[in-house]
Scaffold this active site. Structure first.
Site, PDB file in Angstrom:
ATOM      1  N   GLU A  28       0.880  -1.098   0.159  1.00 35.12           N
ATOM      2  CA  GLU A  28      -0.079   0.119   0.059  1.00 35.12           C
ATOM      3  C   GLU A  28       0.881   1.253   0.010  1.00 35.12           C
ATOM      4  O   GLU A  28       1.880   1.284   0.786  1.00 35.12           O
ATOM      5  CB  GLU A  28      -0.882  -0.162   1.227  1.00 35.12           C
ATOM      6  CG  GLU A  28      -2.238   0.468   1.074  1.00 35.12           C
ATOM      7  CD  GLU A  28      -2.957  -0.482   0.006  1.00 35.12           C
ATOM      8  OE1 GLU A  28      -3.090   0.017  -1.350  1.00 35.12           O
ATOM      9  OE2 GLU A  28      -3.647  -1.457   0.420  1.00 35.12           O
ATOM     10  N   HIS A  29       0.363   2.171  -0.876  1.00 34.14           N
ATOM     11  CA  HIS A  29       1.241   3.579  -1.070  1.00 34.14           C
ATOM     12  C   HIS A  29       2.869   3.052  -1.394  1.00 34.14           C
ATOM     13  O   HIS A  29       3.628   3.875  -1.128  1.00 34.14           O
ATOM     14  CB  HIS A  29       1.080   4.438   0.171  1.00 34.14           C
ATOM     15  CG  HIS A  29      -0.124   4.848   0.431  1.00 34.14           C
ATOM     16  ND1 HIS A  29      -0.862   5.848  -0.346  1.00 34.14           N
ATOM     17  CD2 HIS A  29      -1.227   4.315   1.168  1.00 34.14           C
ATOM     18  CE1 HIS A  29      -1.806   6.201   0.288  1.00 34.14           C
ATOM     19  NE2 HIS A  29      -2.364   5.286   0.943  1.00 34.14           N
ATOM     20  N   ASP A  31       3.031   2.105  -4.876  1.00 36.95           N
ATOM     21  CA  ASP A  31       3.101   1.963  -6.370  1.00 36.95           C
ATOM     22  C   ASP A  31       3.553   3.650  -6.784  1.00 36.95           C
ATOM     23  O   ASP A  31       4.042   3.492  -8.164  1.00 36.95           O
ATOM     24  CB  ASP A  31       1.845   1.773  -6.929  1.00 36.95           C
ATOM     25  CG  ASP A  31       0.707   2.645  -6.549  1.00 36.95           C
ATOM     26  OD1 ASP A  31       0.691   3.571  -5.942  1.00 36.95           O
ATOM     27  OD2 ASP A  31      -0.423   2.487  -7.350  1.00 36.95           O
ATOM     28  N   GLY A 104     -16.451   4.767  -3.943  1.00 34.94           N
ATOM     29  CA  GLY A 104     -15.675   5.164  -2.436  1.00 34.94           C
ATOM     30  C   GLY A 104     -15.254   4.343  -1.591  1.00 34.94           C
ATOM     31  O   GLY A 104     -14.891   4.745  -0.636  1.00 34.94           O
ATOM     32  N   GLY A 106     -12.936   2.108  -1.726  1.00 31.42           N
ATOM     33  CA  GLY A 106     -11.577   1.927  -1.849  1.00 31.42           C
ATOM     34  C   GLY A 106     -11.416   0.419  -2.772  1.00 31.42           C
ATOM     35  O   GLY A 106     -10.406  -0.260  -2.402  1.00 31.42           O
ATOM     36  N   SER A 109     -13.589   1.373  -8.112  1.00 31.51           N
ATOM     37  CA  SER A 109     -14.641   1.547  -9.058  1.00 31.51           C
ATOM     38  C   SER A 109     -14.370   2.305 -10.171  1.00 31.51           C
ATOM     39  O   SER A 109     -14.883   2.063 -11.239  1.00 31.51           O
ATOM     40  CB  SER A 109     -16.041   1.837  -8.534  1.00 31.51           C
ATOM     41  OG  SER A 109     -15.699   3.302  -7.559  1.00 31.51           O
ATOM     42  N   GLU A 142      -7.206   8.630 -16.090  1.00 26.86           N
ATOM     43  CA  GLU A 142      -7.233   9.221 -14.702  1.00 26.86           C
ATOM     44  C   GLU A 142      -6.363  10.216 -14.353  1.00 26.86           C
ATOM     45  O   GLU A 142      -6.632  11.031 -13.452  1.00 26.86           O
ATOM     46  CB  GLU A 142      -7.172   7.825 -13.628  1.00 26.86           C
ATOM     47  CG  GLU A 142      -7.209   8.150 -12.306  1.00 26.86           C
ATOM     48  CD  GLU A 142      -8.300   7.465 -11.510  1.00 26.86           C
ATOM     49  OE1 GLU A 142      -8.815   6.629 -12.073  1.00 26.86           O
ATOM     50  OE2 GLU A 142      -8.553   7.874 -10.253  1.00 26.86           O
ATOM     51  N   ASP A 154      -4.109   0.239  -9.668  1.00 27.39           N
ATOM     52  CA  ASP A 154      -5.517  -0.170  -9.844  1.00 27.39           C
ATOM     53  C   ASP A 154      -5.765  -0.675 -11.352  1.00 27.39           C
ATOM     54  O   ASP A 154      -6.323  -1.671 -11.640  1.00 27.39           O
ATOM     55  CB  ASP A 154      -6.579   0.775  -9.392  1.00 27.39           C
ATOM     56  CG  ASP A 154      -6.139   1.188  -7.907  1.00 27.39           C
ATOM     57  OD1 ASP A 154      -5.474   0.433  -7.270  1.00 27.39           O
ATOM     58  OD2 ASP A 154      -6.616   2.302  -7.532  1.00 27.39           O
ATOM     59  N   TYR A 206      -4.111  12.310  -0.385  1.00 30.46           N
ATOM     60  CA  TYR A 206      -3.089  11.528  -1.046  1.00 30.46           C
ATOM     61  C   TYR A 206      -1.931  12.071  -1.603  1.00 30.46           C
ATOM     62  O   TYR A 206      -0.768  11.508  -1.665  1.00 30.46           O
ATOM     63  CB  TYR A 206      -4.004  10.969  -2.018  1.00 30.46           C
ATOM     64  CG  TYR A 206      -3.317   9.770  -2.961  1.00 30.46           C
ATOM     65  CD1 TYR A 206      -3.371   8.348  -2.567  1.00 30.46           C
ATOM     66  CD2 TYR A 206      -2.878  10.023  -4.159  1.00 30.46           C
ATOM     67  CE1 TYR A 206      -2.855   7.313  -3.359  1.00 30.46           C
ATOM     68  CE2 TYR A 206      -2.238   9.028  -4.871  1.00 30.46           C
ATOM     69  CZ  TYR A 206      -2.349   7.753  -4.628  1.00 30.46           C
ATOM     70  OH  TYR A 206      -1.804   6.837  -5.375  1.00 30.46           O
TER      71      TYR A 206
HETATM   72  C1  GLA Z   1      -5.085   4.371  -4.413  1.00 35.95           C
HETATM   73  C2  GLA Z   1      -4.336   4.619  -5.699  1.00 35.95           C
HETATM   74  C3  GLA Z   1      -3.257   3.589  -6.083  1.00 35.95           C
HETATM   75  C4  GLA Z   1      -2.598   3.357  -4.854  1.00 35.95           C
HETATM   76  C5  GLA Z   1      -3.358   3.157  -3.582  1.00 35.95           C
HETATM   77  C6  GLA Z   1      -2.532   3.068  -2.451  1.00 35.95           C
HETATM   78  O1  GLA Z   1      -5.727   3.014  -4.807  1.00 35.95           O
HETATM   79  O2  GLA Z   1      -5.226   4.609  -6.696  1.00 35.95           O
HETATM   80  O3  GLA Z   1      -2.618   3.808  -7.217  1.00 35.95           O
HETATM   81  O4  GLA Z   1      -1.549   4.662  -4.741  1.00 35.95           O
HETATM   82  O5  GLA Z   1      -4.184   4.092  -3.593  1.00 35.95           O
HETATM   83  O6  GLA Z   1      -1.771   1.907  -2.203  1.00 35.95           O
END
Ligand code: GLA
Length: 359
Positions: A28-29, A31, A104, A106, A109, A142, A154, A206
């Protein structure tokens, strides 16, 4: 979907495609720091039916939500990205959207909508795009055209996932490996619990984490946090907040590699059973070092563990959204009952696909 499209547009759709949401198992966080991620696609999806229009208008309609809630900008972004990235002109189209993926929460979507729309509109224009190109189009839609500063995770998993596997992605090289991930083979289940707390990736927090990671990388003298070691992070002179951000990213990358190793043991080696403690360590790091959890998510993780889960953690950007829970069959109903409507089971499925004539 074909019938609904016919009723709405007065003619049959040319193409119907579905793309799943995703749960990030771990990573997580990482990428946007050039690091590693390990998401899988889930059996909740968004379906997009399209037919060309010769007046150049883009008409969008959703079977779930009112048409002015902001989702159509993703479809417009896809049209622009198709032109910019692969030279496909899909300006005139009727686009109907159906989904059982909560927004929304996570669960990506927006990536599901982008990838399904990109696949449907490219096919409508007579162009077949492979998973890598679809992910690139959706990512550009995006980040460049909708303007949300996400990483590549994603769109990549939504476009390229395989059933019963998690997708191990090196976000720097974009190399992927399908890693077997079959909880059912070990009498285990993955449950998603929606905290009900909503945030927008575009709301600023973010982007703030991204800036902090860049600042930490600069302080460490590396291009991206992917290139730093834990020893460097602990030894280098820097602001305490930046150190905690860097420590999360560096240790999270290591946890992804550890999880991949563990999953390679296969069901007989207790692959999924063995990742519980790694998931908990990830959650603690996101809560204490990266500061992206919230009380509701922390409570979900604690409650799930009390009810017999092997592991749990928040998934996605955080600040709300959902948690994932790995729970053995014998405690499944206790976990599901404990969270009521907020909880549902998921399984690892294929990425984007074309719907058959009945779809
Ligand atoms: C969101 C972003 C992803 C990633 C996550 C955190 O989902 O779209 O690219 O950074 O947060 O891991």
């Amino acid at each position: 979907m074909r019938e609904e499209f016919g009723r709405w547009a007065g003619r049959p759709p040319a193409e119907v495609w579905s793309a799943p949401g995703r749960v990030n198992l771990i990573g997580e966080h990482t990428d946007y720091n050039g690091g590693f991620v390990l998401p899988f696609a889930i059996d909740r999806s968004t379906t997009v039916a399209v037919a060309p229009r010769n007046d150049g208008h883009l008409r969008c309609h959703s079977l779930q939500v009112a048409d002015d809630t902001g989702w159509a900008k993703y479809v417009r972004g896809v049209v622009q990205a198709l032109a910019a990235e692969v030279g496909v002109q899909a300006t005139g189209a009727d686009v109907l959207v159906d989904s059982d993926l909560p927004t929304g929460a996570g669960l990506s979507s927006s990536a599901a909508l982008e990838v399904a729309a990109a696949a449907a509109m490219a096919a409508m224009s007579g162009v077949a795009l492979d998973g890598r190109r679809l992910a690139a189009v959706a990512f550009r839609a995006e980040t460049e055209f909708v303007g949300v500063p996400v990483g590549v995770m994603d769109q990549t998993v939504v476009a390229r996932a395989e059933a019963d596997h998690a997708l191990f992605l090196d976000t720097r090289s974009l190399e992927i490996e399908q890693v077997p991930f079959d909880p059912a083979a070990e009498n285990l289940n993955v449950v998603v619990v929606d905290s009900g707390v909503r945030h927008q990736v575009g709301d600023g927090r973010y982007a703030e984490r991204r800036r902090e990671c860049e600042a930490a990388a600069a302080a460490l003298g590396v291009e991206q946090l992917r290139d730093a070691t834990l020893e460097q992070v602990e030894a280098t002179e820097m602001d305490d907040t930046l150190r905690r951000r860097a420590r999360h990213v560096v240790t999270e990358d290591a946890r992804v590699l550890e999880t991949v190793e563990q999953l390679r043991r296969g069901p007989r080696g207790g692959a999924v059973r063995g990742i519980g403690t790694i998931l908990l360590a990830s959650h603690a790091s996101l809560r204490d070092d990266f500061d992206v959890s919230c009380d509701e998510l922390d409570r979900i993780v604690e409650t799930a563990m009390d009810k017999g889960a092997f592991g749990a953690r928040m998934t996605g950007a955080g600040f709300g959204g959902s948690a994932l829970v790995v729970v053995p069959d014998r405690h499944l109903s206790s976990v599901l009952d404990g969270f009521g409507d907020a909880a549902f089971e998921v399984r690892p499925v294929d990425g984007v696909r074309r719907n058959g004539a009945m779809g």
